[in-house]
Design an enzyme around this catalytic site. Structure first.
Site, PDB file in Angstrom:
ATOM      1  N   SER A 262       0.885 -12.403  -9.949  1.00 14.71           N
ATOM      2  CA  SER A 262       2.284 -12.637 -10.320  1.00 14.71           C
ATOM      3  C   SER A 262       2.534 -13.990 -10.994  1.00 14.71           C
ATOM      4  CB  SER A 262       3.185 -12.479  -9.095  1.00 14.71           C
ATOM      5  OG  SER A 262       3.160 -11.139  -8.679  1.00 14.71           O
TER       6      SER A 262
ATOM      7  N   LYS B 227       7.560  -6.899   3.003  1.00 12.25           N
ATOM      8  CA  LYS B 227       8.658  -6.255   2.263  1.00 12.25           C
ATOM      9  C   LYS B 227       9.778  -5.754   3.183  1.00 12.25           C
ATOM     10  CE  LYS B 227       5.955  -4.787  -1.747  1.00 12.25           C
ATOM     11  NZ  LYS B 227       5.554  -3.655  -2.589  1.00 12.25           N
TER      12      LYS B 227
ATOM     13  N   ASN C  91      11.035  -6.128  -2.749  1.00 14.64           N
ATOM     14  CA  ASN C  91       9.972  -6.946  -3.351  1.00 14.64           C
ATOM     15  C   ASN C  91      10.537  -8.049  -4.247  1.00 14.64           C
ATOM     16  OD1 ASN C  91      10.633  -5.682  -5.763  1.00 14.64           O
ATOM     17  ND2 ASN C  91       8.521  -5.287  -6.353  1.00 14.64           N
TER      18      ASN C  91
ATOM     19  N   ASN D 250       0.832  15.001   0.874  1.00 14.31           N
ATOM     20  CA  ASN D 250       0.192  13.919   1.633  1.00 14.31           C
ATOM     21  C   ASN D 250      -0.797  14.482   2.644  1.00 14.31           C
ATOM     22  OD1 ASN D 250      -0.014  11.093   2.137  1.00 14.31           O
ATOM     23  ND2 ASN D 250       1.060  11.392   4.088  1.00 14.31           N
TER      24      ASN D 250
ATOM     25  N   ALA E 225       2.341   9.402   0.619  1.00 13.13           N
ATOM     26  CA  ALA E 225       3.720   9.266   1.106  1.00 13.13           C
ATOM     27  C   ALA E 225       3.902   7.925   1.810  1.00 13.13           C
ATOM     28  CB  ALA E 225       4.054  10.424   2.041  1.00 13.13           C
TER      29      ALA E 225
ATOM     30  N   MET F  60      -2.033   4.711  -9.201  1.00 12.68           N
ATOM     31  CA  MET F  60      -1.341   3.425  -8.993  1.00 12.68           C
ATOM     32  C   MET F  60      -2.329   2.285  -8.759  1.00 12.68           C
ATOM     33  SD  MET F  60       2.048   3.937  -6.731  1.00 12.68           S
ATOM     34  CE  MET F  60       3.346   5.085  -7.127  1.00 12.68           C
TER      35      MET F  60
ATOM     36  N   GLY G 117       4.308   3.443   1.375  1.00 12.41           N
ATOM     37  CA  GLY G 117       5.337   2.557   0.824  1.00 12.41           C
ATOM     38  C   GLY G 117       5.485   2.689  -0.688  1.00 12.41           C
TER      39      GLY G 117
ATOM     40  N   THR H 225       5.435  -9.580  -1.319  1.00 16.10           N
ATOM     41  CA  THR H 225       4.453  -8.504  -1.294  1.00 16.10           C
ATOM     42  C   THR H 225       3.985  -8.283   0.145  1.00 16.10           C
ATOM     43  OG1 THR H 225       2.473  -7.668  -2.385  1.00 16.10           O
ATOM     44  CG2 THR H 225       2.519 -10.036  -1.995  1.00 16.10           C
TER      45      THR H 225
HETATM   46  P1  NDP Z   1       0.372   2.773   2.374  1.00 16.04           P
HETATM   47  O1  NDP Z   1      -0.652   2.244   3.311  1.00 16.04           O
HETATM   48  O2  NDP Z   1       1.809   2.595   2.668  1.00 16.04           O
HETATM   49  O3  NDP Z   1       0.129   4.365   2.187  1.00 16.04           O
HETATM   50  C1  NDP Z   1      -1.154   4.874   1.975  1.00 16.04           C
HETATM   51  C2  NDP Z   1      -1.094   6.339   1.582  1.00 16.04           C
HETATM   52  O4  NDP Z   1      -2.405   6.737   1.193  1.00 16.04           O
HETATM   53  C3  NDP Z   1      -0.660   7.282   2.697  1.00 16.04           C
HETATM   54  O5  NDP Z   1       0.069   8.339   2.136  1.00 16.04           O
HETATM   55  C4  NDP Z   1      -2.011   7.769   3.260  1.00 16.04           C
HETATM   56  O6  NDP Z   1      -1.937   9.050   3.856  1.00 16.04           O
HETATM   57  C5  NDP Z   1      -2.806   7.864   1.988  1.00 16.04           C
HETATM   58  N1  NDP Z   1      -4.270   7.786   2.173  1.00 16.04           N
HETATM   59  C6  NDP Z   1      -4.981   6.703   2.565  1.00 16.04           C
HETATM   60  N2  NDP Z   1      -6.302   6.982   2.547  1.00 16.04           N
HETATM   61  C7  NDP Z   1      -6.425   8.255   2.112  1.00 16.04           C
HETATM   62  C8  NDP Z   1      -7.537   9.124   1.884  1.00 16.04           C
HETATM   63  N3  NDP Z   1      -8.772   8.710   2.090  1.00 16.04           N
HETATM   64  N4  NDP Z   1      -7.292  10.369   1.422  1.00 16.04           N
HETATM   65  C9  NDP Z   1      -6.033  10.779   1.200  1.00 16.04           C
HETATM   66  N5  NDP Z   1      -4.930  10.011   1.413  1.00 16.04           N
HETATM   67  C10 NDP Z   1      -5.136   8.770   1.865  1.00 16.04           C
HETATM   68  O7  NDP Z   1      -0.017   2.149   0.945  1.00 16.04           O
HETATM   69  P2  NDP Z   1       0.965   1.908  -0.292  1.00 16.04           P
HETATM   70  O8  NDP Z   1       1.792   3.124  -0.461  1.00 16.04           O
HETATM   71  O9  NDP Z   1       1.640   0.603  -0.160  1.00 16.04           O
HETATM   72  O10 NDP Z   1      -0.067   1.745  -1.517  1.00 16.04           O
HETATM   73  C11 NDP Z   1      -0.781   2.866  -2.013  1.00 16.04           C
HETATM   74  C12 NDP Z   1      -1.585   2.497  -3.246  1.00 16.04           C
HETATM   75  O11 NDP Z   1      -0.721   2.114  -4.318  1.00 16.04           O
HETATM   76  C13 NDP Z   1      -2.551   1.328  -3.041  1.00 16.04           C
HETATM   77  O12 NDP Z   1      -3.753   1.662  -3.674  1.00 16.04           O
HETATM   78  C14 NDP Z   1      -1.880   0.177  -3.755  1.00 16.04           C
HETATM   79  O13 NDP Z   1      -2.826  -0.751  -4.249  1.00 16.04           O
HETATM   80  C15 NDP Z   1      -1.177   0.897  -4.898  1.00 16.04           C
HETATM   81  N6  NDP Z   1      -0.010   0.165  -5.401  1.00 16.04           N
HETATM   82  C16 NDP Z   1      -0.022  -0.252  -6.702  1.00 16.04           C
HETATM   83  C17 NDP Z   1       1.048  -0.943  -7.221  1.00 16.04           C
HETATM   84  C18 NDP Z   1       0.987  -1.392  -8.651  1.00 16.04           C
HETATM   85  O14 NDP Z   1       1.834  -2.212  -9.049  1.00 16.04           O
HETATM   86  N7  NDP Z   1       0.056  -0.911  -9.448  1.00 16.04           N
HETATM   87  C19 NDP Z   1       2.239  -1.266  -6.414  1.00 16.04           C
HETATM   88  C20 NDP Z   1       2.166  -0.748  -5.061  1.00 16.04           C
HETATM   89  C21 NDP Z   1       1.069  -0.076  -4.583  1.00 16.04           C
HETATM   90  P3  NDP Z   1      -1.548   9.229   5.427  1.00 16.04           P
HETATM   91  O15 NDP Z   1      -0.055   9.150   5.473  1.00 16.04           O
HETATM   92  O16 NDP Z   1      -2.074  10.572   5.756  1.00 16.04           O
HETATM   93  O17 NDP Z   1      -2.215   8.117   6.171  1.00 16.04           O
END
Ligand code: NDP
Length: 273
Positions: free
Chosen positions: A16, A66, A87, A151, A128, A216, A130, A62
């Site tokens: 950032s 958040k 954020n 999910n 599903a 993402m 954040g 971050t």
């Molecule tokens: P969270 O920890 O809040 O959520 C993780 C999600 O991934 C859940 O839905 C979880 O499922 C799922 N998951 C984790 N491992 C696996 C797997 N092996 N197989 C299938 N599903 C899986 O993370 P965030 O939502 O905050 O972030 C998610 C991604 O987005 C990260 O990679 C992050 O780096 C990226 N991101 C990128 C941004 C950008 O600006 N480019 C901004 C924000 C995030 P379950 O509910 O079943 O556990």
């Protein structure tokens, strides 16, 4: 000089400060933007301390702060209310602090830049957590014919979809995707699986028939999800570096009222990955 900070833990890796310095240079805005490591205990006192300085006009927040940021601010945007997370904090002219979330506008900006989506598209959102929650309202604003949240833990997808009751927003588990006979125009991987080099267990034909695949996550090489899609014959795809820059551009706009160009910043960051 107007002052901005990004809080996180860890924070050393944050791009950032670099992104905002490029935006400021590009738009001839004179600002300072620093990173600050915080802890769960000292995060809110750190915000009090920052904003006791009248030159502090805003901050980014971050992981993992958040949700705490959403509790600290005086007001929440509708997007932040829905996401339950903030954020971007903005010091407003009336002295009150507004909490907003720019992840949703950031990804939509990037999808439009990439010409990855049109009104009426069928969109599959994997994950599903954040990031999915933050993107939901902005993705619905694109007026898809279907936004299907899938999910690993199906109940979390159902919970997410229930936040905005409307017919074109649906939820399911990964295994239910085989029943989808019509192809998706866009698949967005918002799971964190790519971070550990894993693939969400999605039927290959769902990916192979898709018009555009977006992850993402981002890295110097194509993520495991994008490599897999490419192997399956998908020709249009992108990682989330543009989303990162897009959400920063939206924060910059909220603070400064000026929209920076994202393309040169994405290119500069890409060259350094
Ligand atoms: P969270 O920890 O809040 O959520 C993780 C999600 O991934 C859940 O839905 C979880 O499922 C799922 N998951 C984790 N491992 C696996 C797997 N092996 N197989 C299938 N599903 C899986 O993370 P965030 O939502 O905050 O972030 C998610 C991604 O987005 C990260 O990679 C992050 O780096 C990226 N991101 C990128 C941004 C950008 O600006 N480019 C901004 C924000 C995030 P379950 O509910 O079943 O556990």
């Amino acid at each position: 000089m107007d002052k901005y900070i990004v809080f996180g833990n860890p924070i050393a890796q944050s791009k950032s400060p670099q992104i905002h310095s490029m935006f400021a240079q590009q738009t001839a805005q004179v600002i300072s933007y620093a990173r600050q490591l915080a802890t769960i205990e000292n995060f809110k006192p750190s915000l009090d301390e920052l904003f006791a300085d009248p030159s502090a006009k805003g901050c980014n927040v971050t992981a993992p702060f958040k949700e705490q940021a959403a509790q600290w601010v005086d007001e929440l945007s509708t997007g932040a209310q829905l996401a339950g997370a903030v954020n971007t904090i903005i010091r407003q002219a009336n002295g009150k602090f507004l909490g907003d979330t720019t992840d949703g506008p950031g990804i939509v900006q990037d999808l439009l830049r990439l010409k990855a989506v049109n009104q009426g598209a069928r969109i599959l959102l994997l994950g599903a957590g954040g990031a999915a929650r933050g993107a939901l309202q902005s993705l619905l604003a694109l007026q898809p014919s279907l936004l299907l949240v899938a999910n690993r833990t199906e109940s979390k997808a159902q919970q997410l979809a229930s936040l905005i009751p409307q017919n074109n927003l649906q939820a399911c588990g990964f295994s239910d995707l085989v029943a989808q006979t019509e192809p998706f125009d866009l698949i967005i991987n918002s799971t964190s699986a790519s971070l550990s080099g894993e693939l969400p267990p999605i039927a290959d034909n769902v990916i192979a028939s898709c018009g555009f695949v977006y992850d993402m996550s981002y890295s110097d090489k194509p993520t495991v999800f994008l490599s897999h899609a490419k192997q399956l014959g998908v020709t249009r795809f992108s990682d989330g570096l543009g989303m990162l820059v897009g959400q920063a551009a939206e924060s910059f706009y909220l603070w400064r009222g000026v929209r920076p160009e994202v393309e040169p910043v994405i290119a500069a960051l890409r060259a350094e990955l």
